[in-house]
Design a protein around this motif. Structure first.
Motif, PDB file in Angstrom:
ATOM      1  N   ARG A   1       0.841  -1.205   0.000  1.00 45.54           N
ATOM      2  CA  ARG A   1       0.000   0.000   0.000  1.00 45.54           C
ATOM      3  C   ARG A   1       0.874   1.252   0.000  1.00 45.54           C
ATOM      4  O   ARG A   1       0.561   2.234  -0.675  1.00 45.54           O
ATOM      5  CB  ARG A   1      -0.890   0.020   1.251  1.00 45.54           C
TER       6      ARG A   1
ATOM      7  N   GLU B   1      -5.218   3.449   2.581  1.00 45.13           N
ATOM      8  CA  GLU B   1      -6.370   2.950   1.839  1.00 45.13           C
ATOM      9  C   GLU B   1      -7.539   3.922   2.013  1.00 45.13           C
ATOM     10  O   GLU B   1      -8.271   4.227   1.062  1.00 45.13           O
ATOM     11  CB  GLU B   1      -6.739   1.568   2.385  1.00 45.13           C
TER      12      GLU B   1
ATOM     13  N   SER C   1      -6.879   7.200   0.092  1.00 42.23           N
ATOM     14  CA  SER C   1      -6.918   6.929  -1.346  1.00 42.23           C
ATOM     15  C   SER C   1      -8.351   6.708  -1.813  1.00 42.23           C
ATOM     16  O   SER C   1      -8.718   7.095  -2.922  1.00 42.23           O
ATOM     17  CB  SER C   1      -6.055   5.714  -1.695  1.00 42.23           C
TER      18      SER C   1
END
Lengths: 421, 150
Positions: free
Chosen positions: A90, A306, A309
């Motif tokens: 990630r 995450e 994003s």
């Protein structure tokens, strides 16, 4: 109550961006009163609050998957390893890094910069050489280089800022000399919010064959980062400023450098084989991760990346820019206010002083109204010295701040003016 | 919960705006400097003595309202005191700002220093009020060093 069966609503690009909704739904800590007032958290440049998704990822890890990584053959160890390495991927995606091997987990930006200074720096910088930084830097991008220069008999040089708090490409280029062996600068200034033209600075350094280290601590929560496009050699950031936990961050470095650099610390994990006579080091990135890592922290960081994003950093940046414009106009209109840092390109920070009151008195009065700001030198004493002040008040914005928060800040400052006026 | 006006009492605001004894003493018998590295507050304290009595005391420096007012009120309180009386007052003031007014015996009269009773409710601000007192104590003990809060 176990947290694992509670449903977490996750943000997505398909829903319209609404800070008030994100605040109420995703950030439990913000749902409280301070001194009888709605909490208005404007100290995001110091650390950001954590969304439920991050808190729950850490809890889930400890409730279900906790084990040491890269060691056991049992199920939990495999799950922990998988979680840890997924987080690394990630980070790779977040930074636009070519390879996952180039991502090293650290305690944060400071440790990442120290790592580069004491390995790469020690090999590249010699007696009489220069290391160039800028007048905008946080102490964590000054002191490691100072220590390196002292150890190697080199000189720390500084590209100066102007009255707006800007390092112009001309000033930066003029500070590069034939002796400059390494360049380090912040992508975004923590004290003033100035966004440095990182791509341009990097190009100027690389034309001269000088490697570039970028301190991305303040950029990560506000800007879309693409290390390949920037063209730098190293990029560092901290998890806690981008809605992740404290004690975890990452360093990206070009594989060719990481392969040839000596290890930073010795211990478990960073070795391939050890005898009393000789140690063969592990491959990258593990060569730089001595000891049991901060597994839960890495997993929390992965969840944070995450999360941002999924919302979209471009939408977060646009929202924060609106808040900054609103705050700059409203705060700037108050009597006796002096804004520090008026760069044309800024991210999420409004730093100022008020003629009648010291920043600490302002901080106390705002806190009594539930408004959390930073008052102090922001770990950037040279910046304060440049402006001739011991401290400033800094309001810094995050994705969950709203117009209402700016109004609370302005109302608080009006009370300061009334008390001290 | 304490009210803001308990911290920023009129006397404090007044002494912040018009600090008393805000000057240097050219050739002081005693002097010391104080520094709070966390917030950048700096203070210098100057003292003249006759025997063990404080005949003049002044300060210079830059800081927040609490630290400026604390220094100003302190210089007024200490003038004319003996070293032993000053030490006793330091102890009382220190107790006042770190533990609160209830921690002090009933028979202690702090005079104007009582305006700092509210500081105790603001732990982050205790050092603002106490720095100058630690500094004057260092001066009276003839320690030639800079006092820091850290």
């Amino acid at each position: 109550m176990t947290t694992s069966n509670r449903e977490i609503v996750r943000p997505s690009r398909s829903e319209p961006f609404d800070a008030a909704t994100l605040r109420a739904r995703d950030f439990p800590i913000l749902n409280q009163e301070i001194h009888g007032h709605r909490l208005v958290y404007l100290d995001n440049a110091a650390t950001s609050q954590k969304p439920r998704a991050v808190i729950e990822a850490i809890t889930r890890y400890y409730e279900h998957d906790n084990a040491n990584v890269h060691r056991g053959v049992h199920t939990l160890s495999e799950r922990a390893t998988h979680g840890y390495e997924t987080a690394r991927a990630r980070v790779q995606a977040f930074l636009g890094a070519p390879s996952v091997k180039e991502i090293i987990f650290t305690r944060g930006t400071s440790e990442a910069i120290n790592l580069v200074a004491s390995t790469f720096g020690h090999e590249r910088v010699d007696t009489g050489d220069e290391v160039l930084i800028t007048g905008l830097e946080h102490h964590s991008n000054i002191v490691p280089w100072q220590m390196l220069c002292r150890a190697r008999g080199a000189k720390l040089t500084v590209a100066p800022i102007d009255q707006r708090g800007v390092v112009t490409p001309e000033a930066f280029a003029a500070a590069l000399t034939e002796k400059t062996k390494l360049v380090a600068f912040s992508h975004v200034s923590n004290a003033l919010g100035t966004i440095n033209p990182a791509e341009q600075f990097t190009a100027l350094a690389r034309e001269r064959g000088i490697p570039v280290v970028i301190d991305g601590a303040q950029a990560a929560p506000h800007l879309k980062i693409d290390v390949a496009a920037l063209g730098c050699d190293f990029y560092a950031f901290s998890g806690h400023k981008v809605y992740g936990p404290t004690g975890i961050g990452a360093l990206w470095g070009k594989a060719e450098h990481l392969e040839s650099m000596p290890p930073y610390q010795g211990g478990g994990e960073m070795i391939r084989s050890v005898t009393f006579e000789e140690t063969i080091y592990n491959t990258i990135p593990h060569k730089f991760e001595a000891g049991t890592p901060n597994i839960a922290g890495a997993i929390g960081l992965g969840a944070a990346l995450e999360y941002v994003s999924a919302i979209g950093l471009d939408r977060i940046a646009a929202h924060e820019d609106e808040l900054l414009q609103q705050a700059t106009a409203a705060v700037g209109a108050l009597p006796g206010i002096e804004l520090k840092g008026t760069a044309p390109h800024k991210a999420g920070v409004l730093s100022f002083t008020l003629a009648a009151a010291h920043p600490h008195d302002i901080g106390t009065i705002l806190d009594q109204r539930g408004v959390a700001v930073r008052a102090g030198h922001h770990c950037a004493q040279p910046v304060m010295e440049f402006f001739g002040v011991p401290a400033t008040v800094r309001a810094s914005f995050g994705l969950y701040n709203t117009s209402e928060d700016i109004e609370a800040l302005v109302a608080g400052l009006q009370e300061v003016v009334k008390v001290f006026g | 919960m304490s009210e803001l006006s308990d911290l920023y009492q009129e006397v404090i605001l007044d002494h912040n705006k018009r600090p008393r004894n805000f000057r240097t003493i050219e050739t002081p018998d005693r002097e010391a400097k104080g520094y709070n590295p966390l917030c950048g507050d700096k203070v210098a304290v100057y003292v003249n003595l006759e025997g063990d009595r404080i005949v003049d005391v002044s300060f210079q420096g830059a800081g927040c309202a609490i630290s400026t007012a604390s220094a100003s009120v302190m210089t007024e309180a200490l003038r004319g005191m003996t070293l032993a009386e000053a030490e006793a007052l330091f102890q009382s003031f220190h107790k006042l700002v770190t533990e609160g007014p209830l921690a002090l015996p009933d028979d202690i009269d702090l005079g104007k220093l009582a305006v700092f009773s509210g500081v105790h409710d603001y732990p982050a601000r205790v050092k603002c009020a106490s720095l100058v007192w630690h500094t004057v104590r260092a001066a009276l003990e003839n320690q030639n060093k800079t006092v820091t809060t850290e």
